[in-house]
Design an enzyme around this catalytic site. Structure first.
Site, mmCIF file in Angstrom:
data_model
loop_
_atom_site.group_PDB
_atom_site.id
_atom_site.type_symbol
_atom_site.label_atom_id
_atom_site.label_comp_id
_atom_site.label_asym_id
_atom_site.label_seq_id
_atom_site.Cartn_x
_atom_site.Cartn_y
_atom_site.Cartn_z
ATOM 1 N N SER A 135 127.921 82.145 115.614
ATOM 2 C CA SER A 135 127.798 83.257 114.670
ATOM 3 C C SER A 135 127.229 82.846 113.316
ATOM 4 O O SER A 135 126.776 83.695 112.559
ATOM 5 C CB SER A 135 129.152 83.936 114.467
ATOM 6 O OG SER A 135 130.049 83.079 113.781
ATOM 7 N N LYS A 207 132.807 82.926 108.220
ATOM 8 C CA LYS A 207 131.755 83.881 107.855
ATOM 9 C C LYS A 207 131.364 83.660 106.400
ATOM 10 O O LYS A 207 132.011 82.920 105.663
ATOM 11 C CB LYS A 207 132.234 85.330 108.028
ATOM 12 C CG LYS A 207 132.813 85.674 109.398
ATOM 13 C CD LYS A 207 131.778 85.669 110.494
ATOM 14 C CE LYS A 207 132.394 86.025 111.852
ATOM 15 N NZ LYS A 207 131.440 85.819 112.977
#
Length: 320
Positions: A135, A207
C-alpha cells in the site's frame, strides 16, 4: 671447702688437664684471670682430645642464643601456617581468571546490557515494524523493516506528509488466524517484546498523513488534484508507476483525528475506503508513532521524509 695448705708446683700442668676434663665445656675466667678454653687447648698437646659434653647452661653467650632460636621457631611456625592456607587461594584465583570464565562473563554482560537498552529504546524512543503489504509502494516495499519514532504525536506534533504506524482498532484489516506455536515461538515473542525483532503481528497499518484536525480535504478539483483547505497540492510521493484512480470525497477532519492515504493509491485500502467506520478517520491514541528510517534490507537503508515542499503553501484550517 677452701684450701689452707700451700700447693706444690705442677711443672707438667696435670692439675690443669684434670681441671679441663672435669669442667668440660664451661667457659669464663678463673680467679687468676686465665681463660678456661685456653687451658683446655694447652692440655690437648698432652692427652688425646675428648669431645666435651653439651653444657646445660653456659652463661651470657648461651643465654643470648636462646631468643634467636625462639624467634626462628616462631618464623618457622608462621611459615608453616601460611603454607597450610596457601593452596586453596591460588586455585580459586586461577579459576576466576581463566580465559573461558572471563569470556563467558563478558559475553553475558554485553547481552544483558543490550537487552535492557533495547527494551528501553523500544518502550520510549523507537520501535521496529515489518511491512507486509504494497500500500505504500514506492516509498515502502513489501518486507521492509522500519523504525518508528514513538515521540510522535506526543510530545512532538504530527505534520502533513508524515508516514505513521497505527493500531487497527476500526477493523480495517481482515482478522489473521492464530498461528500454531512452534518450538521456538517463545524466543521470537521474547525478542519482539524487548525490541530486538520487528513486530510482524500484522495488526498495524502504515499510511501517510494527509489531513490534520480541522483540515478540509477534497478530492478532486477540476485538474484531478487533491486540495487541502482550498489549496491544490502536487503529491510527488505517489507511486509514479500507475495513474491514481479518482475516488471522490469531501471531509473535514474532527479534533483528535487524522485522515490518511497510501502512496500506492490504486492498491491502498485507506481512509477513502472506510468512511463507513468512524468516517474513515484515525484516532490520535491509536497512533504508534512516525516512521523515521528504513532499517532493512541494508540496500534500502534511508530516512523517511514528509515532503515539506508539497505542503508548504497549505493554509491553516478555517478558525485556527
Amino acid at each position: 671447702m677452701p684450701e689452707t695448705d700451700p700447693r706444690t708446683p705442677d711443672p707438667l700442668k696435670r692439675d690443669a688437664v684434670a681441671g679441663a676434663h672435669t669442667s668440660g665445656a664451661h667457659t669464663g675466667r678463673d680467679s687468676a684471670g686465665s681463660d678456661y678454653s685456653a687451658t683446655a687447648t694447652d692440655a690437648d698437646a698432652v692427652s688425646p682430645p675428648v669431645a666435651p659434653p653439651a653444657a646445660p647452661s653456659a652463661g651470657p653467650s648461651a643465654a643470648s642464643e636462646q631468643p634467636a632460636l625462639r624467634s626462628e621457631g616462631r618464623a618457622a611456625g608462621l611459615k608453616g601456617a601460611h603454607s597450610k592456607a596457601g593452596p586453596s587461594k591460588p586455585a580459586k584465583e586461577s579459576k576466576a581468571h581463566s580465559p573461558l570464565y572471563l569470556w563467558i562473563k563478558e559475553v553475558a554482560t554485553v547481552v544483558a546490557i543490550a537487552v535492557v537498552l533495547s527494551f528501553l529504546i523500544k518502550t520510549f524512543l523507537f520501535r521496529a515494524f515489518y511491512i507486509p503489504s504494497e500500500s505504500m509502494v514506492s516509498t515502502l516495499d513489501v518486507n521492509d523493516r522500519i523504525f518508528v519514532n514513538l515521540l510522535v504525536p506526543e510530545p512532538f506534533a504530527l505534520e502533513h506528509g508524515d508516514v505513521v504506524v497505527f493500531k487497527d482498532t476500526k477493523g480495517w484489516l481482515v482478522p489473521t488466524p492464530d498461528k500454531a506455536d512452534g518450538p521456538f515461538t517463545w524466543v521470537q515473542d521474547g525478542l519482539t517484546f524487548v525490541g530486538l525483532l520487528p513486530d510482524n503481528s500484522e495488526q498495524h497499518l502504515v499510511k501517510r498523513v494527509i489531513g490534520l484536525p480541522g483540515d478540509h480535504v477534497v478530492c478532486c478539483d477540476a485538474g484531478g488534484k487533491l486540495t487541502i483547505n482550498g489549496k491544490e497540492v502536487d503529491e510527488t510521493y505517489v507511486n509514479p508507476a500507475e495513474v491514481p484512480d479518482i475516488r471522490n470525497f469531501d471531509v473535514v477532519v474532527p479534533d483528535g483525528k487524522i485522515w490518511v492515504m497510501g502512496d500506492n493509491r490504486n492498491h491502498s485500502a485507506d481512509s477513502r475506503a472506510h468512511q463507513d467506520s468512524n468516517g474513515g478517520f484515525i484516532d490520535m491514541p491509536d497512533i504508534e508513532g512516525k516512521a523515521a528510517v528504513i532499517a532493512w534490507p541494508l540496500n534500502r537503508l534511508t530516512g523517511l521524509g514528509n515532503y515539506p515542499d508539497v505542503f508548504r503553501n497549505v493554509p491553516a484550517p478555517t478558525g485556527k
